[in-house]
Scaffold this motif. Structure first.
Motif, PDB file in Angstrom:
ATOM      1  N   ARG A  65       0.834  -1.202   0.000  1.00  0.00           N
ATOM      2  CA  ARG A  65       0.000   0.000   0.000  1.00  0.00           C
ATOM      3  C   ARG A  65       0.870   1.254   0.000  1.00  0.00           C
ATOM      4  O   ARG A  65       0.592   2.218  -0.732  1.00  0.00           O
ATOM      5  CB  ARG A  65      -0.914  -0.017   1.214  1.00  0.00           C
ATOM      6  CG  ARG A  65      -1.908   1.134   1.252  1.00  0.00           C
ATOM      7  CD  ARG A  65      -2.992   0.868   2.281  1.00  0.00           C
ATOM      8  NE  ARG A  65      -2.449   0.646   3.612  1.00  0.00           N
ATOM      9  CZ  ARG A  65      -2.790  -0.382   4.396  1.00  0.00           C
ATOM     10  NH1 ARG A  65      -3.649  -1.291   3.991  1.00  0.00           N
ATOM     11  NH2 ARG A  65      -2.259  -0.499   5.608  1.00  0.00           N
ATOM     12  N   GLY A  66       1.928   1.249   0.790  1.00  0.00           N
ATOM     13  CA  GLY A  66       2.819   2.402   0.828  1.00  0.00           C
ATOM     14  C   GLY A  66       3.552   2.623  -0.476  1.00  0.00           C
ATOM     15  O   GLY A  66       3.693   3.754  -0.945  1.00  0.00           O
ATOM     16  N   LEU A  67       3.993   1.531  -1.104  1.00  0.00           N
ATOM     17  CA  LEU A  67       4.766   1.644  -2.340  1.00  0.00           C
ATOM     18  C   LEU A  67       3.911   1.955  -3.561  1.00  0.00           C
ATOM     19  O   LEU A  67       4.442   2.251  -4.634  1.00  0.00           O
ATOM     20  CB  LEU A  67       5.566   0.354  -2.573  1.00  0.00           C
ATOM     21  CG  LEU A  67       6.707   0.129  -1.578  1.00  0.00           C
ATOM     22  CD1 LEU A  67       7.303  -1.258  -1.756  1.00  0.00           C
ATOM     23  CD2 LEU A  67       7.789   1.201  -1.735  1.00  0.00           C
ATOM     24  N   MET A  68       2.582   1.894  -3.400  1.00  0.00           N
ATOM     25  CA  MET A  68       1.698   2.325  -4.487  1.00  0.00           C
ATOM     26  C   MET A  68       1.837   3.831  -4.721  1.00  0.00           C
ATOM     27  O   MET A  68       1.474   4.333  -5.779  1.00  0.00           O
ATOM     28  CB  MET A  68       0.252   1.978  -4.151  1.00  0.00           C
ATOM     29  CG  MET A  68      -0.058   0.493  -4.165  1.00  0.00           C
ATOM     30  SD  MET A  68      -0.284  -0.181  -5.813  1.00  0.00           S
ATOM     31  CE  MET A  68      -1.910   0.463  -6.191  1.00  0.00           C
ATOM     32  N   ASP A  69       2.342   4.532  -3.722  1.00  0.00           N
ATOM     33  CA  ASP A  69       2.651   5.958  -3.871  1.00  0.00           C
ATOM     34  C   ASP A  69       4.113   6.068  -4.273  1.00  0.00           C
ATOM     35  O   ASP A  69       5.007   5.757  -3.475  1.00  0.00           O
ATOM     36  CB  ASP A  69       2.413   6.691  -2.553  1.00  0.00           C
ATOM     37  CG  ASP A  69       2.683   8.190  -2.653  1.00  0.00           C
ATOM     38  OD1 ASP A  69       3.228   8.642  -3.686  1.00  0.00           O
ATOM     39  OD2 ASP A  69       2.374   8.908  -1.689  1.00  0.00           O
ATOM     40  N   PRO A  70       4.401   6.487  -5.507  1.00  0.00           N
ATOM     41  CA  PRO A  70       5.796   6.534  -5.975  1.00  0.00           C
ATOM     42  C   PRO A  70       6.681   7.485  -5.180  1.00  0.00           C
ATOM     43  O   PRO A  70       7.905   7.394  -5.250  1.00  0.00           O
ATOM     44  CB  PRO A  70       5.654   6.989  -7.438  1.00  0.00           C
ATOM     45  CG  PRO A  70       4.337   7.696  -7.505  1.00  0.00           C
ATOM     46  CD  PRO A  70       3.461   6.982  -6.520  1.00  0.00           C
ATOM     47  N   ARG A  71       6.074   8.364  -4.396  1.00  0.00           N
ATOM     48  CA  ARG A  71       6.870   9.296  -3.599  1.00  0.00           C
ATOM     49  C   ARG A  71       7.348   8.661  -2.298  1.00  0.00           C
ATOM     50  O   ARG A  71       8.215   9.218  -1.611  1.00  0.00           O
ATOM     51  CB  ARG A  71       6.042  10.540  -3.271  1.00  0.00           C
ATOM     52  CG  ARG A  71       5.598  11.343  -4.494  1.00  0.00           C
ATOM     53  CD  ARG A  71       4.560  12.382  -4.122  1.00  0.00           C
ATOM     54  NE  ARG A  71       3.357  11.737  -3.573  1.00  0.00           N
ATOM     55  CZ  ARG A  71       2.281  12.384  -3.160  1.00  0.00           C
ATOM     56  NH1 ARG A  71       2.255  13.713  -3.224  1.00  0.00           N
ATOM     57  NH2 ARG A  71       1.242  11.732  -2.679  1.00  0.00           N
ATOM     58  N   THR A  72       6.802   7.516  -1.946  1.00  0.00           N
ATOM     59  CA  THR A  72       7.174   6.849  -0.703  1.00  0.00           C
ATOM     60  C   THR A  72       8.369   5.936  -0.947  1.00  0.00           C
ATOM     61  O   THR A  72       8.359   5.125  -1.874  1.00  0.00           O
ATOM     62  CB  THR A  72       6.002   6.014  -0.158  1.00  0.00           C
ATOM     63  OG1 THR A  72       4.878   6.867   0.035  1.00  0.00           O
ATOM     64  CG2 THR A  72       6.376   5.362   1.166  1.00  0.00           C
ATOM     65  N   THR A  73       9.380   6.057  -0.115  1.00  0.00           N
ATOM     66  CA  THR A  73      10.583   5.234  -0.272  1.00  0.00           C
ATOM     67  C   THR A  73      10.538   4.048   0.686  1.00  0.00           C
ATOM     68  O   THR A  73       9.812   4.033   1.677  1.00  0.00           O
ATOM     69  CB  THR A  73      11.846   6.052   0.026  1.00  0.00           C
ATOM     70  OG1 THR A  73      11.847   6.412   1.422  1.00  0.00           O
ATOM     71  CG2 THR A  73      11.888   7.317  -0.824  1.00  0.00           C
TER      72      THR A  73
END
Length: 217
Positions: A171-179
């Motif tokens: 779920r977090g990595l679905m946002d490309p801004r999240t590392t």
């Protein structure tokens, strides 16, 4: 959110709740679904708004298959692990019967209904018990529909096999801004531990498949 033509070919989405760990509190389930739909609508805008209709059912309409599949996975991940959902996606003509009340009909909706009924039936069989997303289309070649459904079957198997932590990472990595480093800090683990999970649990494969699917016209 775009204005829909009285009769247009769209890709529509129908979803409902499969199971809920908080089913004893119907208000909590409703609030969780509303929040998930609002969050996904902000990221993947639909034609008339992704919304709850009757009971546990929610619906939305999109101008491309990729957008509908993008929204479908995001809704599922937003609700996991507390609420599980199944989703049918259908492509076809949608007729607006009552624009003020948001009442629509037509082959697009019939295809989505057929897709969600297929998902429900498939989940009763052991080999396909993790399936949560199906696709049907009016006037499309069977091979194209079959190829999309094959990809969804494999993707859903990977997603359905993830632990709660791995689901949060996806779920977090679905946002490309999240590392991965940021996710490691949230989870209280090392960055290398996150990287190992991304590889070993198939999270990277889910993300790669998602990018291909969300590009479909």
């Amino acid at each position: 959110m775009d204005e829909m033509n009285p009769r247009a070919s769209l890709v529509v989405l129908i979803g409902d709740i499969v199971d809920s760990r908080i089913s004893g509190d119907r208000r909590a389930v409703h609030d969780a679904v509303v929040a998930a739909l609002e969050g996904v609508e902000a990221l993947v805008p639909s034609v008339r708004g992704l919304r709850i209709t009757v009971g546990d059912e929610f619906q939305g309409a999109y101008t491309s298959l990729g957008a509908a599949l993008d929204a479908a996975l995001r809704v599922r991940l937003a609700l996991s692990p507390d609420v599980d959902v199944r989703i049918g996606v259908g492509r076809g003509v949608v007729t607006v019967l009552d624009a003020e009340r948001g009442i629509e009909d037509g082959p697009g909706w019939w295809a989505a209904r057929a897709a969600i009924e297929h998902v429900e039936a498939a989940a009763e069989r052991a080999p396909t018990r993790t399936l949560r997303t199906g696709y049907r289309a009016e006037g499309r070649r069977g091979s194209e529909v079959d190829a999309v459904n094959a990809a969804l079957l494999c993707r859903d198997h990977l997603v359905g096999s993830l632990s709660d932590r791995s689901t949060r990472l996806l779920r977090g990595l679905m946002d490309p801004r999240t590392t991965q480093a940021e996710l490691a800090e949230r989870e209280g683990v090392s960055a290398s531990a996150v990287s190992q999970r991304v590889r070993a649990d198939g999270i990277g494969a889910v993300l790669a498949a998602h990018e291909l699917l969300r590009g479909l016209p």
